[in-house]
Design an enzyme around this catalytic site. Structure first.
Site, PDB file in Angstrom:
ATOM      1  N   LYS A  76      17.062  -7.769  -3.776  1.00 24.51           N
ATOM      2  CA  LYS A  76      16.533  -6.469  -3.164  1.00 24.51           C
ATOM      3  C   LYS A  76      16.698  -5.037  -4.446  1.00 24.51           C
ATOM      4  O   LYS A  76      17.385  -5.992  -5.617  1.00 24.51           O
ATOM      5  CB  LYS A  76      19.100  -6.391  -2.190  1.00 24.51           C
ATOM      6  CG  LYS A  76      19.001  -4.726  -2.539  1.00 24.51           C
ATOM      7  CD  LYS A  76      20.682  -5.256  -1.695  1.00 24.51           C
ATOM      8  CE  LYS A  76      21.114  -3.383  -1.596  1.00 24.51           C
ATOM      9  NZ  LYS A  76      22.196  -3.385  -1.318  1.00 24.51           N
ATOM     10  N   SER A 151      23.827  -1.560   2.919  1.00 26.03           N
ATOM     11  CA  SER A 151      22.783  -0.864   2.632  1.00 26.03           C
ATOM     12  C   SER A 151      21.301  -1.822   2.074  1.00 26.03           C
ATOM     13  O   SER A 151      20.086  -1.393   1.619  1.00 26.03           O
ATOM     14  CB  SER A 151      23.439  -0.590   1.178  1.00 26.03           C
ATOM     15  OG  SER A 151      23.785  -0.916   0.269  1.00 26.03           O
ATOM     16  N   SER A 175      27.761  -4.376   3.148  1.00 27.64           N
ATOM     17  CA  SER A 175      26.240  -4.017   3.183  1.00 27.64           C
ATOM     18  C   SER A 175      25.323  -5.434   2.844  1.00 27.64           C
ATOM     19  O   SER A 175      23.773  -5.398   3.118  1.00 27.64           O
ATOM     20  CB  SER A 175      25.806  -4.144   1.540  1.00 27.64           C
ATOM     21  OG  SER A 175      25.742  -2.676   1.997  1.00 27.64           O
TER      22      SER A 175
HETATM   23  N1  GLN Z   1      28.682   0.879   3.995  1.00 24.80           N
HETATM   24  C1  GLN Z   1      29.418   1.120   2.846  1.00 24.80           C
HETATM   25  C2  GLN Z   1      29.577   2.225   1.686  1.00 24.80           C
HETATM   26  O1  GLN Z   1      28.026   3.463   2.627  1.00 24.80           O
HETATM   27  C3  GLN Z   1      29.088  -0.066   2.421  1.00 24.80           C
HETATM   28  C4  GLN Z   1      27.931   0.163   1.232  1.00 24.80           C
HETATM   29  C5  GLN Z   1      27.296  -1.115   0.602  1.00 24.80           C
HETATM   30  O2  GLN Z   1      28.269  -2.703   0.618  1.00 24.80           O
HETATM   31  N2  GLN Z   1      27.162  -1.253  -0.666  1.00 24.80           N
HETATM   32  O3  GLN Z   1      30.128   1.935   0.416  1.00 24.80           O
END
Ligand code: GLN
Length: 483
Positions: A76, A151, A175
């Protein structure tokens, strides 16, 4: 060749059926051919990959072995990779080449992995749809009109489309697990502190945790083995021995106590997903598990608490991107204030700016007690709920997401609608607990995930349950058409 799992690749390399270099070339060609449909990569690292593959082949020829020796993966794009762009999905870091490797990257490289590239992601890991990336949205290989989740949507789409067997990802509020659910993968968020955060660009430091995304629990065990462990460079990493995860996959589920929280099945859950979760419960019962209804009474407060704490930490973490030392710098600044304002205004996208504003507000004098402190108190209550539940059960089971992957753009005008989709995943981050999502069926041709949560450092238990489930079901083997 591209259909192989990490475990199958390890066996094939050990049996000299093919070399890492051959496999790497096949996958790089596949990425070049198919990724334009998905946009799952931000950078491809062909030269590095071929060099690492040759080195891995030479190490094997010299008698070395190891499940990750010669295994192609991707990172990532928030894991720092020395000399390679590490963009975090943001214009702010479009020209940033990291001066060092993240611990996860260097540990995996030492184990012999081959880095094919850096995967697309929501900007600074903020999002649940992978639509906030400066490099454009990622598409779900199961239906190109739908989001892959976020994400870590780039890692998920690439693995689901068989562009590579596994990838690293991070999970601040879901995410890893949510994109795993949306793309029919297995994804594990480890216990907070299990995997080093050093060199992982911070979103919300008390919630962020790196982990594996792969097709099977067995592959997650293999990849986690290479990622986990104490790191003196990360003061929140925990000095606990790392068990042999692959060796722990064959435990019996006889008598395993599974807690199913009654709050998970309220309004908001797609009834078709509820049915699939019931099916997975029946499957685990057949393997000897015992089901118990439990309660997590403070779950309803978790989303508002998370969406105060995460932006608060983000507003502090992202203050370092000011156009001075690194990152985007505006043209011809008039003075220092103009430099800060325009560099940040131009470098950050709308969702990141929204969160910085919410976070700075929640931390400001006069509002700190009402928002940030209150949210931290809720965080403790959420943790206490889990501690009470784990006195009675060994794991907790439920849906990973209330709905399957939505259409691209469907939630763009209403950020809160997207935040609500995180209802089942964020509690594990607030409490620091490990969680896993695995394939449990399909709704309208889109994958559905079942989530398992365990007590601290029981990643092995999660992987064991998921592996036994996968030996008896075939959801995880389904491949999206066209890939
Ligand atoms: N959807 C959550 C956020 O927008 C989690 C994102 C994540 O785990 N990086 O913060």
């Amino acid at each position: 060749m591209h259909q192989m799992t990490l475990a199958e690749i390890a066996r094939g390399l050990a049996d000299k059926k093919f070399s890492s270099e051959e496999l790497t070339k096949v996958l790089l060609a596949r990425i070049t051919q198919l990724d334009p449909q998905l946009n799952s990569f931000i950078s491809l690292t062909e030269e590095l990959a071929l060099e690492q593959a040759k080195t891995a082949d030479a190490r094997r020829a010299n008698g070395e072995s190891g499940a990750l020796l010669g295994a192609p993966i991707a990172h990532k794009d928030l894991f720092c990779t020395q000399g390679i762009r590490t963009s975090c999905g943001s214009k702010m870091l479009d020209n940033f080449k990291a001066p060092y490797d993240a611990t996860v990257v260097s540990k995996l490289a030492a184990a012999g992995t081959v880095t094919l590239g850096k995967t697309n992601m929501d900007e600074f890991a903020m999002g649940s749809a992978n639509e906030s990336s400066w490099y454009g949205a990622v598409k779900n290989p199961w239906n190109l009109e739908h989001v892959p989740g976020g994400s870590s949507g780039g890692s998920a789409a690439a693995v689901a489309a068989r562009l590579l067997p596994a990838a690293t990802a991070t999970d601040t509020g879901g995410s890893i697990r949510q994109p795993a659910a949306f793309t029919n993968l297995t994804g594990l968020k480890p216990t907070y502190g299990r995997v080093s955060r050093w060199g992982m660009i911070a979103y919300a430091s008390s919630l962020d945790q790196g982990g594996p995304l792969a097709r099977t629990a067995e592959d997650c065990a293999i990849l986690l083995q290479g990622m986990a462990g104490f790191d003196p460079n990360d003061s929140t990493s925990i000095d606990e021995p790392v068990p042999d995860y692959a060796a722990g996959l064959n435990g019996s589920l006889q008598g395993l106590r599974i807690g199913v929280p009654k709050e998970y099945f309220g309004a908001g859950l797609d009834p078709r997903i509820a049915d699939l979760i019931q099916n997975s419960i029946k499957e685990l019962q057949k393997l000897g598990a015992v089901i118990k209804e439990i309660s997590l009474p403070n779950m309803q407060h978790a989303i508002p608490a998370y969406y105060v704490i995460a932006p608060a930490e983000a507003s502090s973490n992202l203050s370092r991107f000011d156009g001075v030392r690194f990152g985007h710098r505006c043209e011809d600044p008039k003075n220092l204030e103009d430099l800060y304002k325009r560099s940040r205004g131009e470098g950050f996208g709308a969702e990141v700016q929204r969160r910085i504003m919410v976070g700075a507000y929640a931390l400001s004098a006069g509002y700190y007690d009402a928002y940030y402190l209150k949210a931290q108190k809720i965080r403790r209550l959420v943790k206490n709920d889990f501690m009470a539940a784990f006195n009675e059960v060994d794991i907790i089971l439920g849906p990973t997401t209330p709905n399957p992957a939505w259409k691209l753009g469907a939630k763009n005008s209403d950020p809160v609608a997207a935040y609500l989709e995180d209802v089942y995943t964020i509690t594990a981050n607030l409490a620091g607990l490990p969680g896993l999502s695995m394939p449990a069926g399909f709704v309208d041709g889109l994958p559905v995930g079942v989530q398992l949560l365990a007590p601290y450092f029981q990643e092995g238990r999660l992987l064991n349950v998921a592996h036994q489930y996968q030996l008896n079901t075939d959801w995880h083997t389904r491949t999206p058409t066209g890939f």
